[in-house]
Design an enzyme around this catalytic site. Structure first.
Site, PDB file in Angstrom:
ATOM      1  N   PHE A 137      22.187  17.851  18.824  1.00 23.78           N
ATOM      2  CA  PHE A 137      21.774  16.583  19.434  1.00 23.78           C
ATOM      3  C   PHE A 137      22.984  15.662  19.503  1.00 23.78           C
ATOM      4  CE2 PHE A 137      20.106  12.291  19.658  1.00 23.78           C
ATOM      5  CZ  PHE A 137      19.222  12.426  20.718  1.00 23.78           C
ATOM      6  N   ASP A 222      30.719  15.538  15.648  1.00 24.52           N
ATOM      7  CA  ASP A 222      29.740  14.466  15.808  1.00 24.52           C
ATOM      8  C   ASP A 222      29.187  14.137  14.421  1.00 24.52           C
ATOM      9  OD1 ASP A 222      27.465  12.944  16.161  1.00 24.52           O
ATOM     10  OD2 ASP A 222      26.845  13.965  17.996  1.00 24.52           O
ATOM     11  N   LYS A 251      25.370   4.703  14.107  1.00 18.08           N
ATOM     12  CA  LYS A 251      24.310   4.513  13.107  1.00 18.08           C
ATOM     13  C   LYS A 251      24.724   3.631  11.915  1.00 18.08           C
ATOM     14  CE  LYS A 251      21.584   8.652  14.186  1.00 18.08           C
ATOM     15  NZ  LYS A 251      20.332   8.089  14.649  1.00 18.08           N
TER      16      LYS A 251
HETATM   17  C1  LIG Z   1      24.279  13.724  15.706  1.00 14.64           C
HETATM   18  C2  LIG Z   1      23.901  12.617  16.634  1.00 14.64           C
HETATM   19  N1  LIG Z   1      24.694  12.340  17.676  1.00 14.64           N
HETATM   20  C3  LIG Z   1      24.402  11.344  18.543  1.00 14.64           C
HETATM   21  C4  LIG Z   1      23.249  10.594  18.414  1.00 14.64           C
HETATM   22  C5  LIG Z   1      22.941   9.520  19.393  1.00 14.64           C
HETATM   23  O1  LIG Z   1      23.140   8.270  18.812  1.00 14.64           O
HETATM   24  P1  LIG Z   1      22.543   6.960  19.512  1.00 14.64           P
HETATM   25  O2  LIG Z   1      21.061   7.061  19.441  1.00 14.64           O
HETATM   26  O3  LIG Z   1      23.112   5.829  18.701  1.00 14.64           O
HETATM   27  O4  LIG Z   1      23.036   6.962  20.922  1.00 14.64           O
HETATM   28  C6  LIG Z   1      22.387  10.856  17.338  1.00 14.64           C
HETATM   29  C7  LIG Z   1      21.141  10.098  17.172  1.00 14.64           C
HETATM   30  O5  LIG Z   1      20.222  10.462  16.469  1.00 14.64           O
HETATM   31  C8  LIG Z   1      22.722  11.889  16.425  1.00 14.64           C
HETATM   32  O6  LIG Z   1      21.930  12.195  15.395  1.00 14.64           O
END
Ligand SMILES: Cc1ncc(COP(=O)(O)O)c(C=O)c1O
Length: 396
Positions: A137, A222, A251
């Site tokens: 994700f 990520d 986050k």
């Molecule tokens: C691993 C990871 N990358 C990217 C995102 C996307 O972040 P945002 O919702 O702040 O765009 C998330 C959100 O849960 C995530 O868990």
């Protein structure tokens, strides 16, 4: 407004993209939340890995209060002190030499994708493809759903952005086979959070790093969900002893104030010159002042140590539960990102836990995901697990 009034006004006016539980939180302190009707909850969700220091941390609140009285926003056409300080902190305590600030995880990954493409275009003879993993994700923008290896997030939004290919997570041989002359980099989560708290085999990230070195590829991690202390170190990849080329954060970095960041090296950053990328709110003084307080607090006050100790304690209890409850298939986690995989959908148990005053979450349909504050006490950890256990036993 009462819970009911807030829920009705929301459902009447907002685009219905969220499958919400029927509660509106209005106040938080430490690991506790209160709803609009005055009911108290224990928070094992932290706004989806955002409030790593708990709610209302005095240092974060103090920084926000002080900054809000000085300056909220002035634009990246000029310089600002909180962004300068946060940049210094992040480069001091990581592999990175350069930071790009933005507002969310998706945007941080967008920046990483653009950096990789420009690097490929200008220095690698036009390489553009990024390998990512199934079940990953990376966000909800068109580029980041294209990077995300899960059809459910892509369905209805085709055509996707070209230039991504997926391989199984945790399988370095599959990655190695997938590399071709167009490949410029590999984007991977150290632990798949949304995918169900999936932990790769030991040595995976080190092997991916080696593969990247062998083929001249960028390693992009990520850490949006697992960064900022969640796994017991400031960054999850520290535990693998590797140096990535790019790390994305969001986050928990702002302690509840929206912020994202892409961390990289001096050499790579040089491909993004003036005008190549940008964001109106990126590096906003308020968000960065909160970020400075978050990083300083995470690195002091024994927060990371608490995360490691309490994480082990909670995981042991979840493992015991797996031995006792046939519906509990597997317990896994690192630090305070924990997953309890069930043999059935978890949502009814999450709803039942909420009724009993525990805020917890379910992801990948069957995985109860626990993301308590890193500052949680042993008593609070036990209290929450007690509720979860009784809800699961009642449903068994
Ligand atoms: C691993 C990871 N990358 C990217 C995102 C996307 O972040 P945002 O919702 O702040 O765009 C998330 C959100 O849960 C995530 O868990």
């Amino acid at each position: 407004m009462t819970n009911r009034e807030i829920i009705e006004a929301t459902d009447r006016t907002q685009v219905g993209v969220y499958a919400r539980y029927p509660v509106a939180f209005v106040r938080g302190r430490g690991a506790r939340l209160w709803d609009a009707d005055g009911r108290e909850y224990l928070d094992f969700f932290t706004g989806l890995a955002v409030n790593n220091l708990g709610h209302g941390h005095p240092r974060v609140l103090g920084a926000i209060r002080a900054q809000s009285e000085k300056l909220l926003h002035a634009s990246n056409v000029y310089y600002n002190e909180p962004a300068a300080r946060l940049g210094e902190l992040l480069t001091c305590y990581s592999f990175a030499e350069r930071i790009f600030f933005c507002n969310s995880g998706a945007e941080a990954n967008e920046a990483a994708i653009k950096l990789a493409r420009k690097h490929g275009a200008e220095r690698q003879g036009g390489r553009y493809e990024i390998l990512t993993t199934f079940n990953s994700f990376h966000g909800r923008t068109i580029a980041t759903i294209s990077a995300t290896g899960q059809e459910k997030y892509q369905s209805g939004f085709q055509p996707l952005l070209p230039g991504f290919r997926y391989v199984p997570f945790g399988d370095v041989a599959a990655l190695s086979q997938a590399v071709r002359k167009e490949t410029v980099g590999i984007l991977v989560e150290p632990i798949q959070g949304e995918g169900g708290v999936v932990i790769p085999p030991p040595g995976y990230l080190r092997d991916v790093r080696r593969l990247c070195d062998d083929h001249g590829l960028l390693l992009i991690l990520d850490e949006v969900q697992v960064g900022m202390g969640r796994t017991g170190t400031l960054f999850a990849h520290e535990q693998d002893g590797i140096r990535p080329d790019v790390v994305t954060l969001a986050k928990a970095l702002g302690g509840g104030v929206p912020i994202g960041a892409m961390l990289t090296t001096e050499t790579l950053a040089a491909v993004l010159g003036a005008g190549a990328h940008g964001s109106t709110f990126g590096g906003n003084p308020l968000a960065c002042a909160a970020g400075v307080a978050v990083v300083e607090t995470l690195l002091g006050d024994g927060v990371l140590e608490n995360c490691r100790v309490l994480g082990r304690r909670m995981l042991e209890r979840l493992e015991r539960l797996c031995g006792e409850l046939p519906m509990a298939r597997d317990a896994r986690g690192r630090g305070l990102i924990l997953g309890l995989e069930l043999d059935r959908p978890g949502r009814p148990f999450v709803a039942a836990a909420l009724e009993r005053g525990l805020v917890v979450n379910c992801t990948a349909d069957r995985v109860i995901r626990l993301l308590p504050p890193l500052t949680i006490s042993a008593a609070e950890a036990d209290e929450g697990l007690e509720i979860l256990e009784s809800v699961l036993r009642a449903g068994a």
